[in-house]
Each structure stands twice: as C-alpha cells, then as structure tokens.
Design an enzyme around this catalytic site. Structure first.
Site, PDB file in Angstrom:
ATOM      1  N   GLY A  34      10.934  39.732 -38.321  1.00  0.00           N
ATOM      2  CA  GLY A  34      11.808  39.723 -39.496  1.00  0.00           C
ATOM      3  C   GLY A  34      11.380  40.622 -40.635  1.00  0.00           C
ATOM      4  O   GLY A  34      12.209  41.185 -41.341  1.00  0.00           O
ATOM      5  N   ASP A  37      12.019  30.154 -46.607  1.00  0.00           N
ATOM      6  CA  ASP A  37      13.022  29.083 -46.549  1.00  0.00           C
ATOM      7  C   ASP A  37      12.303  27.775 -46.872  1.00  0.00           C
ATOM      8  O   ASP A  37      12.148  27.405 -48.029  1.00  0.00           O
ATOM      9  CB  ASP A  37      13.664  29.101 -45.164  1.00  0.00           C
ATOM     10  CG  ASP A  37      14.789  28.096 -45.025  1.00  0.00           C
ATOM     11  OD1 ASP A  37      15.089  27.399 -46.009  1.00  0.00           O
ATOM     12  OD2 ASP A  37      15.374  27.998 -43.932  1.00  0.00           O
TER      13      ASP A  37
END
Ligand code: IMP
Length: 203
Positions: free
Chosen positions: A66, A125
């Site tokens: 990512g 997150d």
C-alpha cells in the site's frame, strides 16, 4: 500526559480533505483527494522532513504494497540523504479491516540500529498494524523512529500512536487508489477515491 505529549500523541494536525467530487471512473463514487492535492501534500511532508532532519541521514521504511506510491514520491522530494527499506507483513483480519495480529512475510534487509527511521504509511485506520510495527522496529534499537502517514481515518485518533507527519484526515470510508487496493485492484490510480457500494458488494 503533558499537553505537549498529548499533542505529539495526536500527531501534527492533518488537513481535512476538500469536498469530494464525482469520479468519471466507472467503479468509483467520488474522488476524495485529487492527484494535484496529493502531490502538493507530499511536497509539504518532504519539506517538513528536510527541516527536521537537516544534517542527518534518514532511513524510510515502508510496508508493501500500500505505501509504495507514497514512498516513491516522498523519497524523491526529500533532499537530506535517504535510504529505503521495505517490509511485507500479513495482518490477520477481513479484507477491509485488520486485527493487529501480524506476521512478517519479508523483513528489513539490514540492521536499523542507530539509524533515524521514518515509517512511511499509506493510511492509518485502526492503527493496529502500525502499533505492532513500531513496537517491532523499536526493539531493534534505532536512534529514532517517527511516522509519516498520508491518510488518517477518525478511528486512528483514539489509538495512542505518535504520528509526526500526517497528510489528510479523511472520513471513515473505505478508499482506494495511490497504492490502496480493494482485492488488489485500483492501486495504480493517481488519486484517492471511494468505491461505489455495488462494487464493494460484488467483492
Ligand atoms: P489498520 O491496522 O486498521 O490501521 O490498517 C492498516 C492497513 O490496512 C493499511 O496500511 C492499509 O493497507 C489497509 N487499509 C486500511 N484502510 C484502508 C482503506 O480504506 N482502503 C484500503 N486499504 C486500507
């Protein structure tokens, strides 16, 4: 916790994203952060790192896959001497959330002892993956460890992790693009956007 420590734990303020705009991509609902806004922010983050690390050498550590886009763009904008390392980890959990139980698939190639490490993150997150990673890296005796995260969701603010450099504070939606995927797709989009609900439902 002193107010200064509390401020550091919360990280430097990220910038709320501007109003989303509809996307022309068939699978995307909205563009949350445009390519121009991303690149401008990467330039600001690089300038902040340059100012803080003047006269020192930094080691950027990114977790595959990512963070590759942030790593590539940020590393090219930082002007202090910089080397790169990558890790690959597998985080047990569902396709859209992590559990904090992490297994190393690819470790760092060299020792980070005595080095000034900056962890380069795509998005925070729950913060569980990052919290594990920081514990792991600190056990290897680096001179310092800081974090740069391009995106941060609201949940991450409740986790007590010091994030020195934050790009954007985004709403709590599942996002793709600029390295972030849904079932390995959309990583190569140059902007960050939200998927249409039917695309998520189709898996
Ligand atoms: P955390 O442990 O919950 O903070 O999640 C960390 C990793 O989950 C991130 O580095 C991403 O790879 C992935 N992730 C979290 N949110 C998203 C999202 O909205 N889209 C794509 N991947 C995400």
């Amino acid at each position: 916790m002193t107010s200064d420590t509390a401020a550091r734990a919360a990280g430097l303020p990220g910038v709320p994203v501007p109003a989303p705009v509809p996307s022309t991509h068939p699978d995307l609902a909205e563009v949350l952060v445009s390519e121009e806004a991303l690149q401008a922010k990467i330039g600001e983050l690089a300038a902040a790192v340059d100012a803080d690390y003047a006269g020192r050498e930094v080691l950027l550590v990114a977790v595959l896959k990512g963070a590759v886009m942030v790593m590539a763009d940020l590393a090219r904008r930082i002007t202090v001497p910089t080397t790169l390392e990558f890790m690959a980890v597998s985080s047990y959990g569902s396709s859209t959330s992590s559990s904090g139980v992490v297994r190393i698939l690819k470790d760092l190639d060299r020792s980070i002892e005595g080095r000034h490490v900056i962890v380069v993150e795509d998005i925070i997150d729950s913060g569980l993956t990052l919290s594990w990673l920081l514990r792991n890296l600190r056990s290897r005796h680096p001179a310092s460890v800081e974090v740069v995260a391009l995106l941060r969701k609201p949940e991450a603010r409740s986790v007590n992790i010091e994030v020195r450099y934050v790009g954007f504070d985004i709403p709590s939606a599942f996002v793709v693009g600029y390295g972030l995927d849904f079932a390995e797709r959309y990583r190569t989009l140059p902007f960050v956007g939200t998927l249409k609900p039917e695309v998520i439902a189709a898996g």
